[in-house]
Design a protein around this motif. Sequence first.
Motif, PDB file in Angstrom:
ATOM      1  N   HIS A  24       0.841  -1.199   0.000  1.00 58.86           N
ATOM      2  CA  HIS A  24       0.000   0.000   0.000  1.00 58.86           C
ATOM      3  C   HIS A  24       0.878   1.253   0.000  1.00 58.86           C
ATOM      4  CE1 HIS A  24      -3.599   2.429   1.865  1.00 58.86           C
ATOM      5  NE2 HIS A  24      -3.040   3.036   0.833  1.00 58.86           N
TER       6      HIS A  24
ATOM      7  N   LYS B 257      -9.172  -0.699  -5.562  1.00 60.60           N
ATOM      8  CA  LYS B 257      -9.181  -0.022  -4.256  1.00 60.60           C
ATOM      9  C   LYS B 257     -10.542   0.592  -3.991  1.00 60.60           C
ATOM     10  CE  LYS B 257      -7.438   2.427  -0.691  1.00 60.60           C
ATOM     11  NZ  LYS B 257      -6.326   3.361  -0.847  1.00 60.60           N
TER      12      LYS B 257
ATOM     13  N   ASP C 110       1.186   3.518   3.015  1.00 62.64           N
ATOM     14  CA  ASP C 110       0.498   4.662   2.414  1.00 62.64           C
ATOM     15  C   ASP C 110       1.495   5.781   2.088  1.00 62.64           C
ATOM     16  OD1 ASP C 110      -1.780   5.681   1.277  1.00 62.64           O
ATOM     17  OD2 ASP C 110      -2.759   6.233   3.152  1.00 62.64           O
TER      18      ASP C 110
ATOM     19  N   LEU D 181      -1.764   1.964  -4.605  1.00 60.08           N
ATOM     20  CA  LEU D 181      -3.118   1.518  -4.266  1.00 60.08           C
ATOM     21  C   LEU D 181      -4.169   2.620  -4.446  1.00 60.08           C
ATOM     22  CD1 LEU D 181      -4.255  -1.250  -3.379  1.00 60.08           C
ATOM     23  CD2 LEU D 181      -4.245  -0.417  -1.036  1.00 60.08           C
TER      24      LEU D 181
ATOM     25  N   HIS E 238       1.762   4.900  -2.819  1.00 60.36           N
ATOM     26  CA  HIS E 238       1.215   5.721  -3.906  1.00 60.36           C
ATOM     27  C   HIS E 238       2.347   6.367  -4.692  1.00 60.36           C
ATOM     28  CE1 HIS E 238      -2.999   5.459  -2.681  1.00 60.36           C
ATOM     29  NE2 HIS E 238      -2.544   5.483  -1.433  1.00 60.36           N
TER      30      HIS E 238
HETATM   31 ZN   LIG Z   1      -3.494   4.964   0.342  1.00 60.91          ZN
END
Ligand SMILES: [Zn+2]
Length: 449
Positions: free
Chosen positions: A85, A196, A354, A124, A87
């Motif tokens: 996860h 997602k 994240d 994600l 980006h």
């Molecule tokens: Zn995320």
Amino acid sequence: MKIALLALTCAAAGAALAEADRVVVLQGARIIDGTGKAPQENSAIVLQGDRIAAIGPVGKVKVPKGARVVDVQGRTIMPGLINAHGHVGLVAGGKNSADAYTRENVLAALAQYEQYGVTSIMALGLNRDLGFEIRDEQRRGGVPGASLFLAGRGIGVPDAAPPVPVAPDQVYRPQTVEEAIKDVRETASHHPDMLKLWVDDIYGKFPKMKPEVFKAAIDEAHKNKIRVAAHVFYLADAKALIEAGVDALAHSIRDQPVDAELINLMKSKGTYYVPTFTVDESAFIFAEDAALTSDPMLTEAVPGESLQTWKGQEYKNKVANDANTPKIKAALATGMKNLKALQEAGVRIAFGTDSGAQPVRVPGWAEHHELELMVRAGLTPAQALAAATRGSAAMLGLKDRGTLEQGKRADFLVLDGDPLEDIRNTRDLVSIWHGGKEIKPRARAVATK
Ligand SMILES: [Zn+2]
């Protein structure tokens, strides 16, 4: 002219052949192969092209003639980190912006992940269609950096989650079941590696996705053989999503302790859990821990403006006075207890941060820090590493990586210290090998007691 062209073609073919045949042997290290087996001292690993041709004790593994031999005595080798996860292309120049998703920024993010030992990354959600072009080009051999996997745009909620400044072509926001099905079909046409969903009210600020919408999206994704990961916060939403068939929870459950019902559901359905402590901690930690903002691993990974901002009194005051800060700290504490409980119960744990979603979630640095947080939550270093290697590989359905075995990809880290003794030794990067190619680390830091 014709002759010159022919000569060039031959030279290129020769180079490609040399690449595929190139044999490298790393000898003498302790190898954590990621299968769960005890680390093996004085081992050798033979690479041919992008694969592991052989692995085993020095003396038993044959060193092919003409191979380049690298002495790694006293060092530790472990599989490359797999971020399930993260980006790309959401932050530029230390800021989130709707025009950050450019080829240049995506490539810079992939290079950064790789230089920190994150050899594979699942972006994600919030990806422009440009991401698919870059991914496909990379698979044909044309794009360097961490191996990119994509969840395409992802399914959000109109005027609600995800509350990120992105362009309309970076996220779907269906109102109805019919729109959700249409959006999943559109995304399926790009062959995403995952879908997602966002199911959250963001600390009570927004309406949540309606259950009929996420159920329809999950069903349609599964009809198209696409696995689904959901952003979650609340225990009740997690249960509803798992009952609807979601394959992975992409964040910690943070509103309350997990219970037997959730554990039984996750175990019976084989649902993966990705804690992402970075999400919560990054909201306040740079304002509060001065040692972090001078960490050489961090300073090499963020623009100077960001560091200046985080060190400044204005930022410290903003974090201290934010009404959400105490809620986020409580959420982090709950999330940490929940990871320990889920690990002990035998739920499948994967790894994510994240990173790349906001300036404070720093690609490359965050992954090493997340491992440290997982250990602080009560996991053993071996459990944290397992999540970040074979756990993530399993969640993403990647059978060619996550462990170091004959025939698998040569994606691994050479470390000066043993991360099983101190998880912070993952930061002590000597070299990174990705698809059999040696990558120089951008920064390294020795663990200090
Ligand atoms: Zn995320």
